[in-house]
Design a protein around this motif. Sequence first.
Motif, PDB file in Angstrom:
ATOM      1  N   SER A   1       0.831  -1.207   0.000  1.00 53.79           N
ATOM      2  CA  SER A   1       0.000   0.000   0.000  1.00 53.79           C
ATOM      3  C   SER A   1       0.865   1.257   0.000  1.00 53.79           C
ATOM      4  O   SER A   1       1.962   1.287   0.564  1.00 53.79           O
TER       5      SER A   1
ATOM      6  N   THR B   1      -4.419   5.717   8.275  1.00 48.65           N
ATOM      7  CA  THR B   1      -3.881   4.394   7.963  1.00 48.65           C
ATOM      8  C   THR B   1      -4.458   3.882   6.655  1.00 48.65           C
ATOM      9  O   THR B   1      -5.658   4.008   6.406  1.00 48.65           O
ATOM     10  N   SER B   2      -3.603   3.281   5.834  1.00 48.78           N
ATOM     11  CA  SER B   2      -4.056   2.601   4.618  1.00 48.78           C
ATOM     12  C   SER B   2      -3.536   1.178   4.627  1.00 48.78           C
ATOM     13  O   SER B   2      -2.464   0.906   5.173  1.00 48.78           O
TER      14      SER B   2
ATOM     15  N   SER C   1     -12.322   7.078  16.504  1.00 54.62           N
ATOM     16  CA  SER C   1     -11.993   6.368  15.264  1.00 54.62           C
ATOM     17  C   SER C   1     -13.057   6.674  14.221  1.00 54.62           C
ATOM     18  O   SER C   1     -14.240   6.379  14.428  1.00 54.62           O
TER      19      SER C   1
ATOM     20  N   GLY D   1      -4.198  -1.197   6.364  1.00 54.63           N
ATOM     21  CA  GLY D   1      -4.096  -1.790   7.688  1.00 54.63           C
ATOM     22  C   GLY D   1      -2.746  -1.629   8.349  1.00 54.63           C
ATOM     23  O   GLY D   1      -2.612  -1.893   9.553  1.00 54.63           O
TER      24      GLY D   1
ATOM     25  N   ALA E   1      -6.698   3.463  -0.805  1.00 56.72           N
ATOM     26  CA  ALA E   1      -7.680   4.165   0.023  1.00 56.72           C
ATOM     27  C   ALA E   1      -7.207   4.212   1.464  1.00 56.72           C
ATOM     28  O   ALA E   1      -6.555   3.287   1.955  1.00 56.72           O
ATOM     29  N   ILE E   2      -7.534   5.301   2.130  1.00 53.66           N
ATOM     30  CA  ILE E   2      -7.337   5.399   3.573  1.00 53.66           C
ATOM     31  C   ILE E   2      -8.503   4.681   4.242  1.00 53.66           C
ATOM     32  O   ILE E   2      -9.666   4.949   3.937  1.00 53.66           O
ATOM     33  N   ASP E   3      -8.196   3.744   5.135  1.00 54.18           N
ATOM     34  CA  ASP E   3      -9.260   2.928   5.713  1.00 54.18           C
ATOM     35  C   ASP E   3      -9.398   3.080   7.221  1.00 54.18           C
ATOM     36  O   ASP E   3     -10.240   2.435   7.842  1.00 54.18           O
ATOM     37  N   GLN E   4      -8.585   3.945   7.821  1.00 54.98           N
ATOM     38  CA  GLN E   4      -8.701   4.122   9.274  1.00 54.98           C
ATOM     39  C   GLN E   4      -8.189   5.511   9.651  1.00 54.98           C
ATOM     40  O   GLN E   4      -7.171   5.984   9.136  1.00 54.98           O
ATOM     41  N   TRP E   5      -8.935   6.158  10.568  1.00 51.85           N
ATOM     42  CA  TRP E   5      -8.554   7.461  11.106  1.00 51.85           C
ATOM     43  C   TRP E   5      -8.646   7.394  12.623  1.00 51.85           C
ATOM     44  O   TRP E   5      -9.617   6.863  13.175  1.00 51.85           O
TER      45      TRP E   5
ATOM     46  N   GLN F   1     -13.494   8.925  10.050  1.00 56.39           N
ATOM     47  CA  GLN F   1     -12.979  10.007   9.214  1.00 56.39           C
ATOM     48  C   GLN F   1     -13.444  11.381   9.687  1.00 56.39           C
ATOM     49  O   GLN F   1     -12.679  12.343   9.659  1.00 56.39           O
TER      50      GLN F   1
END
Length: 199
Positions: A120, A188-189, A166, A191, A150-154, A168
Amino acid sequence: TDQNPIYIYNIGNIYNATLIVTSDQGCVDSISKPVRVHIIPVADFTATNSCFNDSSIFTDNSTISSGSITSWMWSFGNGFFAYSQDTVYVYPVAGTYTVGIQATSDSGCVDTQTGTLTVSNLPIADFSFSDVCLNQQAVFVDESIIVTGAIDQWEWDFDDGSGIYSGQSPPPHAFPNWGPFDITLIATSGGVCKDTITK
């Protein structure tokens, strides 16, 4: 009854194969020879997803019940290979790759296993907000970007003991007392690929 039969043994062992021949006059002769059937290794491995410009770690988990595994070949899914039991590799391009290992025993028997690995891109964390007065709610807007993927965690930390949010888009936040406060966002992208910014 076949002159040149083909037979597949499904268990490794030593077998006595016997050939009996009969002439058109009814005369019979036979011969027996040992046939050694070697064990096939069971290829297996683990590979870590990684971030662009970081190393992916490839670990051999192959086994064999008799004999030994003497050589390995790794395919990284992009035309490059390695020939050690365990290895690391840095992918030059982010993406999803079909990777595999080929394990060869001391008897020349071969088994192959494949799987997928994701490399990633790193996100670039950023956000905006406006200063507020005490008892007013501050609005935080995520402005993080990523080249591909894609960004999958904020994860938001408001530095006021309220814990981690947690998601966006955090809800408007009221601080319990006057500041300043150091607001931290971790994006985070894939994971595993993280970027952090504090304002």
